[in-house]
Scaffold this motif. Structure first.
Motif, PDB file in Angstrom:
ATOM      1  N   UNK A  66       0.815  -1.081  -0.142  1.00 30.57           N
ATOM      2  CA  UNK A  66       0.270   0.138  -0.259  1.00 30.57           C
ATOM      3  C   UNK A  66       0.732   1.299  -0.075  1.00 30.57           C
ATOM      4  N   UNK A  67       2.277   1.390   0.713  1.00 25.14           N
ATOM      5  CA  UNK A  67       2.869   2.225   0.345  1.00 25.14           C
ATOM      6  C   UNK A  67       3.604   2.959  -0.979  1.00 25.14           C
ATOM      7  N   UNK A  68       3.119   2.470  -1.792  1.00 24.00           N
ATOM      8  CA  UNK A  68       3.225   2.754  -3.437  1.00 24.00           C
ATOM      9  C   UNK A  68       2.418   4.136  -3.712  1.00 24.00           C
ATOM     10  N   UNK A  69       1.361   4.166  -3.170  1.00 24.34           N
ATOM     11  CA  UNK A  69       0.313   4.969  -3.223  1.00 24.34           C
ATOM     12  C   UNK A  69       0.409   6.362  -2.643  1.00 24.34           C
ATOM     13  N   UNK A  70       0.719   7.370  -2.770  1.00 31.60           N
ATOM     14  CA  UNK A  70       0.880   8.496  -2.086  1.00 31.60           C
ATOM     15  C   UNK A  70      -0.057   8.527  -1.292  1.00 31.60           C
ATOM     16  N   UNK A  71      -1.729   8.598  -2.480  1.00 25.85           N
ATOM     17  CA  UNK A  71      -3.215   9.263  -1.735  1.00 25.85           C
ATOM     18  C   UNK A  71      -3.870   6.928  -1.746  1.00 25.85           C
TER      19      UNK A  71
ATOM     20  N   UNK B  97      -0.260  -8.687  -4.557  1.00 25.32           N
ATOM     21  CA  UNK B  97       0.065  -7.549  -3.973  1.00 25.32           C
ATOM     22  C   UNK B  97      -1.060  -7.957  -2.452  1.00 25.32           C
ATOM     23  N   UNK B  98      -0.475  -7.273  -1.386  1.00 23.23           N
ATOM     24  CA  UNK B  98      -2.209  -6.637  -0.641  1.00 23.23           C
ATOM     25  C   UNK B  98      -4.057  -6.370  -1.186  1.00 23.23           C
ATOM     26  N   UNK B  99      -4.549  -7.136  -0.887  1.00 19.56           N
ATOM     27  CA  UNK B  99      -5.658  -6.571  -1.094  1.00 19.56           C
ATOM     28  C   UNK B  99      -6.259  -4.764  -0.995  1.00 19.56           C
ATOM     29  N   UNK B 100      -5.621  -4.179  -0.155  1.00 15.24           N
ATOM     30  CA  UNK B 100      -5.842  -2.983  -0.378  1.00 15.24           C
ATOM     31  C   UNK B 100      -5.199  -2.018  -0.697  1.00 15.24           C
ATOM     32  N   UNK B 101      -3.879  -2.994  -1.157  1.00 11.48           N
ATOM     33  CA  UNK B 101      -3.270  -1.613  -2.605  1.00 11.48           C
ATOM     34  C   UNK B 101      -3.444  -2.394  -4.213  1.00 11.48           C
ATOM     35  N   UNK B 102      -4.681  -2.512  -4.089  1.00  8.40           N
ATOM     36  CA  UNK B 102      -5.258  -3.433  -5.212  1.00  8.40           C
ATOM     37  C   UNK B 102      -6.628  -2.954  -5.338  1.00  8.40           C
ATOM     38  N   UNK B 103      -7.206  -2.288  -6.610  1.00  7.50           N
ATOM     39  CA  UNK B 103      -8.250  -1.807  -6.743  1.00  7.50           C
ATOM     40  C   UNK B 103      -9.263  -3.227  -7.332  1.00  7.50           C
ATOM     41  N   UNK B 104      -9.471  -4.359  -6.208  1.00 10.22           N
ATOM     42  CA  UNK B 104      -9.521  -5.366  -7.362  1.00 10.22           C
ATOM     43  C   UNK B 104     -11.493  -5.639  -6.337  1.00 10.22           C
ATOM     44  N   UNK B 105     -12.091  -6.689  -7.463  1.00  8.20           N
ATOM     45  CA  UNK B 105     -13.638  -6.586  -6.002  1.00  8.20           C
ATOM     46  C   UNK B 105     -13.699  -7.337  -5.353  1.00  8.20           C
ATOM     47  N   UNK B 106     -12.377  -8.586  -5.144  1.00 12.18           N
ATOM     48  CA  UNK B 106     -12.193  -9.392  -4.066  1.00 12.18           C
ATOM     49  C   UNK B 106     -11.344  -8.476  -2.971  1.00 12.18           C
TER      50      UNK B 106
END
Lengths: 160, 160
Positions: A66-71, B97-106
């Motif tokens: 998640x730290x790859x994203x600034x927002x 990748x963690x689900x919170x680092x993706x905009x996946x529906x899962x």
């Protein structure tokens, strides 16, 4: 609408919805400086105070990368909000607007979405700026800001 | 993740969450050209097809005033998505990748947020461009795009 419990003159109330079509799991808790609804900001600001989003197990692994994203986009549950006022008078002047034409917390499904600036992650804690919610607000989801995100999965039929 | 049912090599699965912390009411249904998950776009586009968001009663009155906004935020329930895969491999290459680092529906609470262009409103039907979801997707909420919206309610203590 924050801080109010009773409908105001000019508002349209319906029956409280039977909310059993789908169920949510609270995946964390948001820690902010605001202990009362009337003390919250109306909208978060990126130069506002740093707040701590605490992620519960077993969801902490989902923060990986998640730290790859600034927002980030944060979804949370407005647990103090009523759900049955479809036309609302935000200025208490008798002029009513539909709930879907407002970003009021009073809505059939009281879910807020907010864009925040990511400061750092420490274990299960995500520190961000830009929130406006009550201390103790239940967390529903975290996503990368759509403007910063490109799908990693291969294209499929609907992508033209 | 669209269209997949089984975890892939390298992914991390947890127990299916007990999702009883809060309940949702489906306030409408979204009509799109995409009948299968594998046929959906990965991301909606403002030059994509016009889709119809049908709002159910008693929520139609909550649309009042919505045509003041050129863009809306739509929240919908990804009813075909599993909720138990916290680390995911979108490219099926073993890189997770963690689900919170993706905009996946899962995700633990499979709620999508999308910004769309408002074309017109006809009674309970809101016609928009920019969606990417399956035909028949349940609607959770409609809000004005935050960039176009200024709170109407008076400032309060947290607004500095």
């Amino acid at each position: 609408m924050v801080g109010r419990d009773e409908p105001r003159a000019g508002e349209l109330k319906v029956a409280e919805p039977i909310a059993t079509d789908a169920g949510l799991v609270f995946i964390g808790r948001i820690h902010t400086p605001w202990a009362e609804r009337l003390g919250c900001p109306r909208q978060g600001r990126e130069d506002g105070p740093t707040c701590r989003i605490e992620v519960f197990e077993p969801w902490v692994a989902a923060l990986d990368g998640i730290t790859a994203f600034e927002r980030l986009e944060v979804l949370y549950w407005l647990h103090k909000s009523r759900r049955d006022i479809v036309k609302q008078c935000p200025k208490s002047d008798g002029v009513a607007y539909g709930a879907f034409a407002l970003r009021t917390p009073v809505r059939p499904n009281p879910i807020a979405t907010q864009l925040v600036k990511l400061e750092r992650v420490e274990g299960p804690n995500v520190f961000v700026r830009g929130l406006d919610c009550l201390d103790g607000t239940p967390l529903i989801d975290l996503k990368p800001d759509r403007c910063l995100f490109t799908p990693l999965a291969p294209k499929q039929a609907g992508d033209v």
